[in-house]
Enzyme design. Structure first.
Site, mmCIF file in Angstrom:
data_model
loop_
_atom_site.group_PDB
_atom_site.id
_atom_site.type_symbol
_atom_site.label_atom_id
_atom_site.label_comp_id
_atom_site.label_asym_id
_atom_site.label_seq_id
_atom_site.Cartn_x
_atom_site.Cartn_y
_atom_site.Cartn_z
ATOM 1 N N LEU B 60 0.830 -1.197 0.000
ATOM 2 C CA LEU B 60 0.000 0.000 0.000
ATOM 3 C C LEU B 60 0.869 1.253 0.000
ATOM 4 C CD1 LEU B 60 -2.708 -1.094 2.597
ATOM 5 C CD2 LEU B 60 -2.564 -1.571 0.144
ATOM 6 N N GLY B 105 1.383 -5.114 1.690
ATOM 7 C CA GLY B 105 0.356 -5.376 0.689
ATOM 8 C C GLY B 105 0.833 -6.273 -0.445
ATOM 9 N N ASN B 127 4.926 -6.808 7.171
ATOM 10 C CA ASN B 127 5.801 -6.066 8.079
ATOM 11 C C ASN B 127 5.162 -4.792 8.630
ATOM 12 O OD1 ASN B 127 5.832 -4.869 5.568
ATOM 13 N ND2 ASN B 127 7.909 -4.083 5.797
ATOM 14 N N GLU B 128 3.842 -4.756 8.643
ATOM 15 C CA GLU B 128 3.136 -3.543 9.039
ATOM 16 C C GLU B 128 3.595 -2.987 10.391
ATOM 17 O OE1 GLU B 128 1.842 -5.912 7.326
ATOM 18 O OE2 GLU B 128 0.579 -5.034 5.763
#
Lengths: 253, 253, 253
Positions: B60, B105, B127-128
């Site tokens: 994203l 994403g 890995n957010e």
């Protein structure tokens, strides 16, 4: 069905030549036999194996599904559901001694037991999609519980038949055993389960599996409707006809 | 998006330099392209890969989340949800040909396919948390379905980026393939899925995945509210500002 | 309980000779200590280990369950539930430094942490069925989340005690560490978790585990009733009496 008891262990040998396919009558016999052992208070465990060479069970009898009488088809499916409910929810300890190929329903019977030992050089799997049919949600739950979501989803989509070695590697079976030792090892594994008080093992098993059995109970009629509607579709019947034709040719060829 | 068809297989090559980051416009284009292939009756499978070197997709676009216009932010998230619904619930067979890094994403797009092949020496993961944001429950469900609860929980908490080898070892990807063979192998894998009648594969896939897609449908508005409320927090915006500043310095440094 | 803090890490050393068995008073102390650390804003992580040689914790004190006062038994179980809720749902990062045997409740405490390191040559497992009792559904959920349905179901049914090596192989623990390095490695692992912003790690953990904690909250009274009814059965009390008698003989023998 050859059923006998060795002290507290019931042994069920599938014996419907040529390939232990499960039709309405044989499923009914299977269910009566398992229910009888289940209600026998001296019976603590059941070993399921085949009396025939090279085949554990070919699974559901496709002839029940080809050009079926709808009433009989409903009865047939009700017995398939009941077999899974009886085996997956069984209070006795169960060992599948898989001494031959175990496609589709033969695989389901195995997966519904508490422990699976298998002779080398056979194959096992829920290969329904290969025949153009679909394993219902409770087949899917059972294999997912055994090998995990990802491997189950993949195997179900491809209708994958695992070799004995592959089945062991992914946890679909628990142990590879030479065919001449398979009954002895089945008894040894049974003893490990008998080392635990029956009621504690039973409550624990029930706690793990009950939610899945409850799900089928809650959706049982819809599941039967779904199966009957699917199987009686023209396209499915045509595909099945072709498949049966190809089987005949293979035999006569 | 470079989209073309080779007989019954659609190929989607992500081509938004420099790193295939997914902003509102590109997500919308992605969704239109996948929906078009989905509705094309001659299309049986879709391969998703990157047209850019070394990057599958950076995920994203963080610029959509920094100092956002709330209306646009809602539209953005709605498109992210739709992309997952389209891919995870796709009726066509899908293969991710991961020919570069696939964080966040980019990893989700891969995990939503039916099969994942990946070139060596890249990294992939959700890995957010490393960026101070949180993967929503449906990202979490998707990775849990792929590698199991424990490994998924750990990977999500640490925001762990797996090397290609680590990803293979834990089942996050299915096969490691040299970059020059990745499209050929993607086609081979597609053929394995095509060996099964489409409708049987589709019903089976749907049976496995539908409950997770239904969950997002049921909570879709709440999920969007949750995302918007979280992202627009002062503390999150400040952290994102610092992160973007550090990226700029890295580029100019 | 020896509790102290090293900068932002709380260390809890179980220190109830001879085997860190968890009775009502010690569970209450455990819960107060963990809640205190949880509410200490300077505390980011907790390491749980044993101050005694060779034993992490023997689990729930069987004397609480033998010939019990029902009111006290209810309080006891409520504290067991609370300990799991506190640990499995903890907002701080948790590491179990398992420096001795960890049967039953000792295993549950370990499984409720975020990461498990264990010294070699010990054993760990939910062995309740071996004692003729049954691990409740939330013990079952916790081990299923850690090692998957099939392995968990099997281990629970047999009351299986894993060696350190077996525990590592199936994912019941994460790392094998020599006893003299166990606290150093626990701190290293804590640092990996601290590399992620606390709130992102916490929301992610909560997203994974909340449904299981909610399930116990929803069924908490029924779970207590169930436990009390089961434990106070004549047959269970008799079996427990025999077990305690055999322990006495072993000690005096």
């Amino acid at each position: 069905m050859l059923t006998f008891k060795e002290s507290c262990i019931g042994v069920m040998k599938l014996s419907k030549p040529p390939v232990n396919s499960l039709n309405l009558e044989y499923l009914t016999e299977f269910n009566i036999a398992i229910e009888k052992l289940e209600n026998d208070k001296s019976c603590r465990g059941v070993i399921i194996t085949s009396a025939l060479p090279k085949i554990f069970s070919a699974g559901l009898d496709i002839l029940e599904m080809y050009q079926p009488n709808t009433d009989r088809l409903r009865q047939f499916w009700t017995q398939v559901q009941q077999l899974w409910i009886n085996l997956y929810g069984s209070q006795v300890a169960t060992v599948a001694a898989i001494n031959g190929h175990a496609p589709a329903g033969g695989c389901l019977v195995s997966l519904s037991c508490d422990y699976r030992i298998m002779a080398p050089n056979y194959t096992i799997g829920l290969n329904e999609t290969q025949l153009g049919i679909v394993a219902p949600f409770w087949f899917s739950d059972t294999i997912t519980n055994t090998i995990g979501f990802r491997k189950a989803e993949r195997a179900l989509q491809l209708g994958y038949m695992f070799t004995t070695d592959e089945a062991k590697a992914c946890g679909l079976i628990d142990k590879i055993v030479p065919p001449d030792q398979i009954m002895a090892v089945a008894h040894e594994e049974m003893k490990k389960m008998f080392a635990v008080p029956d009621f504690a093992r039973q409550i624990t098993k029930n706690q793990c599996r009950k939610q899945f059995i409850d799900k089928l109970h809650a959706k049982r009629d819809a599941d039967t409707d779904n199966f009957v509607n699917f199987i009686t579709k023209d396209s499915i019947q045509k595909a099945m006809g072709k498949y049966l034709e190809s089987l005949k040719k293979r035999k006569s060829g």
